[in-house]
Design a protein around this motif. Sequence first.
Motif, PDB file in Angstrom:
ATOM      1  N   SER A 123      20.319  20.637  19.601  1.00 57.42           N
ATOM      2  CA  SER A 123      20.006  19.276  19.201  1.00 57.42           C
ATOM      3  C   SER A 123      20.014  19.204  17.675  1.00 57.42           C
ATOM      4  CB  SER A 123      18.647  18.861  19.775  1.00 57.42           C
ATOM      5  OG  SER A 123      18.364  17.518  19.494  1.00 57.42           O
ATOM      6  N   ASN A 124      19.459  18.148  17.091  1.00 58.56           N
ATOM      7  CA  ASN A 124      19.383  18.058  15.636  1.00 58.56           C
ATOM      8  C   ASN A 124      18.669  19.276  15.065  1.00 58.56           C
ATOM      9  OD1 ASN A 124      20.575  15.435  14.761  1.00 58.56           O
ATOM     10  ND2 ASN A 124      19.086  14.601  16.207  1.00 58.56           N
ATOM     11  N   GLY A 125      19.058  19.638  13.854  1.00 52.47           N
ATOM     12  CA  GLY A 125      18.606  20.901  13.287  1.00 52.47           C
ATOM     13  C   GLY A 125      17.115  21.052  13.160  1.00 52.47           C
ATOM     14  N   ASN A 126      16.388  19.943  12.956  1.00 51.12           N
ATOM     15  CA  ASN A 126      14.939  20.097  12.821  1.00 51.12           C
ATOM     16  C   ASN A 126      14.327  20.655  14.099  1.00 51.12           C
ATOM     17  OD1 ASN A 126      13.024  17.888  14.251  1.00 51.12           O
ATOM     18  ND2 ASN A 126      14.970  16.919  13.802  1.00 51.12           N
ATOM     19  N   TRP A 127      14.952  20.398  15.262  1.00 51.24           N
ATOM     20  CA  TRP A 127      14.440  20.960  16.514  1.00 51.24           C
ATOM     21  C   TRP A 127      14.490  22.484  16.467  1.00 51.24           C
ATOM     22  CZ3 TRP A 127      14.452  18.857  21.992  1.00 51.24           C
ATOM     23  CH2 TRP A 127      14.122  17.494  22.022  1.00 51.24           C
ATOM     24  N   GLU A 128      15.665  23.024  16.196  1.00 47.80           N
ATOM     25  CA  GLU A 128      15.791  24.484  16.230  1.00 47.80           C
ATOM     26  C   GLU A 128      14.983  25.139  15.119  1.00 47.80           C
ATOM     27  OE1 GLU A 128      19.015  26.912  17.951  1.00 47.80           O
ATOM     28  OE2 GLU A 128      19.666  27.062  15.848  1.00 47.80           O
ATOM     29  N   LEU A 129      14.907  24.519  13.960  1.00 48.85           N
ATOM     30  CA  LEU A 129      14.131  25.099  12.866  1.00 48.85           C
ATOM     31  C   LEU A 129      12.641  25.128  13.216  1.00 48.85           C
ATOM     32  CD1 LEU A 129      16.123  23.485   9.955  1.00 48.85           C
ATOM     33  CD2 LEU A 129      15.895  25.951  10.369  1.00 48.85           C
ATOM     34  N   GLY A 161      -1.597  35.492  25.829  1.00 44.72           N
ATOM     35  CA  GLY A 161      -0.842  35.246  27.048  1.00 44.72           C
ATOM     36  C   GLY A 161      -0.319  33.817  27.113  1.00 44.72           C
ATOM     37  N   MET A 162      -1.128  32.869  26.638  1.00 45.33           N
ATOM     38  CA  MET A 162      -0.675  31.474  26.575  1.00 45.33           C
ATOM     39  C   MET A 162       0.543  31.345  25.672  1.00 45.33           C
ATOM     40  SD  MET A 162      -2.665  28.139  24.988  1.00 45.33           S
ATOM     41  CE  MET A 162      -2.397  28.664  23.267  1.00 45.33           C
ATOM     42  N   LEU A 163       0.479  31.954  24.497  1.00 41.05           N
ATOM     43  CA  LEU A 163       1.614  31.874  23.574  1.00 41.05           C
ATOM     44  C   LEU A 163       2.863  32.497  24.188  1.00 41.05           C
ATOM     45  CD1 LEU A 163      -0.002  32.738  20.109  1.00 41.05           C
ATOM     46  CD2 LEU A 163       0.527  30.477  21.042  1.00 41.05           C
ATOM     47  N   ARG A 164       2.700  33.650  24.820  1.00 43.30           N
ATOM     48  CA  ARG A 164       3.858  34.352  25.373  1.00 43.30           C
ATOM     49  C   ARG A 164       4.432  33.662  26.610  1.00 43.30           C
ATOM     50  NH1 ARG A 164       6.148  39.047  24.550  1.00 43.30           N
ATOM     51  NH2 ARG A 164       4.397  40.014  23.427  1.00 43.30           N
ATOM     52  N   ASN A 165       3.579  33.164  27.482  1.00 40.90           N
ATOM     53  CA  ASN A 165       4.048  32.698  28.786  1.00 40.90           C
ATOM     54  C   ASN A 165       4.276  31.194  28.882  1.00 40.90           C
ATOM     55  OD1 ASN A 165       3.890  35.361  29.851  1.00 40.90           O
ATOM     56  ND2 ASN A 165       1.684  35.114  30.081  1.00 40.90           N
ATOM     57  N   VAL A 166       3.546  30.419  28.076  1.00 37.79           N
ATOM     58  CA  VAL A 166       3.683  28.961  28.140  1.00 37.79           C
ATOM     59  C   VAL A 166       4.554  28.438  27.003  1.00 37.79           C
ATOM     60  CG1 VAL A 166       2.449  26.756  28.136  1.00 37.79           C
ATOM     61  CG2 VAL A 166       1.441  28.752  29.277  1.00 37.79           C
ATOM     62  N   TYR A 167       4.350  28.952  25.801  1.00 33.05           N
ATOM     63  CA  TYR A 167       5.042  28.408  24.631  1.00 33.05           C
ATOM     64  C   TYR A 167       6.362  29.111  24.321  1.00 33.05           C
ATOM     65  CZ  TYR A 167       0.907  25.626  23.613  1.00 33.05           C
ATOM     66  OH  TYR A 167      -0.115  24.705  23.692  1.00 33.05           O
ATOM     67  N   LEU A 168       6.348  30.425  24.303  1.00 33.08           N
ATOM     68  CA  LEU A 168       7.525  31.170  23.859  1.00 33.08           C
ATOM     69  C   LEU A 168       8.789  30.842  24.653  1.00 33.08           C
ATOM     70  CD1 LEU A 168       8.570  33.268  21.815  1.00 33.08           C
ATOM     71  CD2 LEU A 168       7.939  35.049  23.469  1.00 33.08           C
ATOM     72  N   PRO A 169       8.755  30.743  25.980  1.00 31.49           N
ATOM     73  CA  PRO A 169       9.998  30.468  26.713  1.00 31.49           C
ATOM     74  C   PRO A 169      10.653  29.147  26.326  1.00 31.49           C
ATOM     75  CG  PRO A 169       8.323  31.314  28.204  1.00 31.49           C
ATOM     76  CD  PRO A 169       7.640  31.029  26.905  1.00 31.49           C
ATOM     77  N   GLU A 170       9.855  28.187  25.846  1.00 28.29           N
ATOM     78  CA  GLU A 170      10.412  26.887  25.463  1.00 28.29           C
ATOM     79  C   GLU A 170      11.102  26.909  24.110  1.00 28.29           C
ATOM     80  OE1 GLU A 170      10.751  23.938  26.764  1.00 28.29           O
ATOM     81  OE2 GLU A 170       9.522  23.969  28.574  1.00 28.29           O
ATOM     82  N   VAL A 171      10.787  27.878  23.265  1.00 28.84           N
ATOM     83  CA  VAL A 171      11.270  27.829  21.884  1.00 28.84           C
ATOM     84  C   VAL A 171      12.174  28.990  21.497  1.00 28.84           C
ATOM     85  CG1 VAL A 171       9.292  26.482  21.096  1.00 28.84           C
ATOM     86  CG2 VAL A 171       9.181  28.991  20.980  1.00 28.84           C
ATOM     87  N   VAL A 172      12.105  30.106  22.197  1.00 26.79           N
ATOM     88  CA  VAL A 172      12.718  31.342  21.703  1.00 26.79           C
ATOM     89  C   VAL A 172      14.243  31.273  21.658  1.00 26.79           C
ATOM     90  CG1 VAL A 172      12.824  32.497  23.957  1.00 26.79           C
ATOM     91  CG2 VAL A 172      12.577  33.867  21.855  1.00 26.79           C
ATOM     92  N   ASN A 173      14.856  30.466  22.502  1.00 25.01           N
ATOM     93  CA  ASN A 173      16.322  30.411  22.543  1.00 25.01           C
ATOM     94  C   ASN A 173      16.911  29.287  21.697  1.00 25.01           C
ATOM     95  OD1 ASN A 173      16.701  32.660  24.297  1.00 25.01           O
ATOM     96  ND2 ASN A 173      15.996  31.388  25.999  1.00 25.01           N
ATOM     97  N   GLY A 174      16.066  28.558  20.992  1.00 24.39           N
ATOM     98  CA  GLY A 174      16.571  27.545  20.086  1.00 24.39           C
ATOM     99  C   GLY A 174      17.130  26.323  20.789  1.00 24.39           C
ATOM    100  N   SER A 175      17.901  25.513  20.028  1.00 26.64           N
ATOM    101  CA  SER A 175      18.395  24.243  20.543  1.00 26.64           C
ATOM    102  C   SER A 175      19.630  23.830  19.777  1.00 26.64           C
ATOM    103  CB  SER A 175      17.318  23.164  20.376  1.00 26.64           C
ATOM    104  OG  SER A 175      17.848  21.872  20.582  1.00 26.64           O
TER     105      SER A 175
END
Length: 394
Positions: free
Chosen positions: A197-203, A181-195
Motif C-alpha cells: 500500500s502507500n509507503g507510510n503503511w510499510e514504514l 506473547g501479545m506482541l509476538r502472536n497478535v501484533y507481529l503477524p500483521e506487520v512483519v511482512n510489510g505492505s
Amino acid sequence: MNRRLRQLPAVAGLLTLLASGLGAAPAAEAAPAAFTHPGVLVSRAQLDFVRAKVQAGAQPWKAAYDQMHASKYASLSRTPKPRSVVECGSYSNPNYGCTDEREDALAAYTLALEWYITQDSRYAAKAVQIMDAWSGTITDHTNSNAPLQTAWSASTWPRAAEIIRYTYSGWAADKVSRFGGMLRNVYLPEVVNGSNSNGNWELSMTEATIGIAVFLDDRTVYDKAVAKFRGRVPAYVYLASDGALPRTAPGSGLTTRDQIVSYWQGQSTFVDGLTQETCRDFTHTGYGLSAISHVAETSRIQGQDLYPEVADRLRHALGLQAKYELGAAVPSWLCGGVLNRGLGPVTEVGFNALHNRLGYAMDNTQALTEQQRPAGTDNLFVAWESLTHADNPA
C-alpha cells in the motif's frame, strides 16, 4: 624497489577492503549480538538527559514535560479499554476499539516517561495496569485498516514496555511474558511482512516490527525489519541520483513509468526530497518520515546506525516538506500547485540526529522544528518528541 611497485600491496589491500564493503560507510548486515535496553526510540542515557533538564527547569524540556503532564495520557485515573478483537475499517470506520487501543498505548508510553522523569511509582503502576489489561484481552485485529492500526499501536507499546521492564521492579515476570506473547502472536503477524500500500503503511509496520524485535530480543525479526526498511526508504523518498524515476520497493509490482507516476499521486516531476505521498497530503507524508526517523533512532541505540544510509533522503525530505509547511509558494509543477499541509509533530527525532549529531545544515527543518516546540502528539503513534529528542546528545 620502484615506489609504484611498493604501493601495489597497499592498493590491493584497499581494493579488498572496498570489495568487502568495509571501506564504504559502515552498514552492519545483522542485528547486534546483544540488544540494548531500554532501547526502542529512547535509551536510558537519553532519558537521563531529559530528567536532568526537566529537574533543572531548562527549556524546551520543561515546557515539553508540562505539556505532556497536562495531557489526558498522563492521568493516573485512566481506565484502560481493552477489546478481544479490534476492528478498524478505512479511516477507522468502523471504529471498534481503534481509538481506545492507540490511546491506551500512548498513555502507557506517556506514563512510562512520567515514571522515569519523576520516579513516582504510581505512574509505572498505571502503565503496567494498561499493558496488562490489553495483553490479557486482545486476540486479533480485523477489517481493512488492521495492518495500519496494528502498526501504530505496536510502534508505541514496545516503547512503554521497554522503559517499564528495565527501569521499574514492579512488573511481574509472568505479565512481562504475557505482554511479549501479545506482541509476538497478535501484533507481529500483521506487520512483519510489510505492505505494498502507500509507503507510510510499510514504514509504520517496519517501525512496529523493529520495536517488537528489540523487546523480544529476536535477532531474526530485527534483521527482517532492517531489510524491509532498506527496501522501502529509497522507494519512498526520491533523490536525483535515482535517475529519471523513483525507485520501487521489492515486490511492489510497479514496472512502468505510468504505474510509478500513478503511485506517486500523479506527480511526474521529481526533485530531491519529494516523497511518494507529498502530493497526497503532508499528514500521511509525516507518518512516513516519522517512522523512518524512529526506525533509524532505534537502530542507532542498538548499535547498528542506519542514519548514514538514509541521511540524504531523510534530510532532503524533511527540508522540502518543512519549506512548504512554513508557507513557501507552491510552484505549478509540484502537485499541480496545490499542497495539503499539516505535517504534524514529526521533525524532532530526525532533525536532532541529522543536524545535531551528523552536522547537516537544515535551515527549513530547524525553523519548523523550533516553531512547533513543544511538539505534542498526533494521537496515533507520535508523542512528546521535543521532550525526548530536542537537542538530546545521548
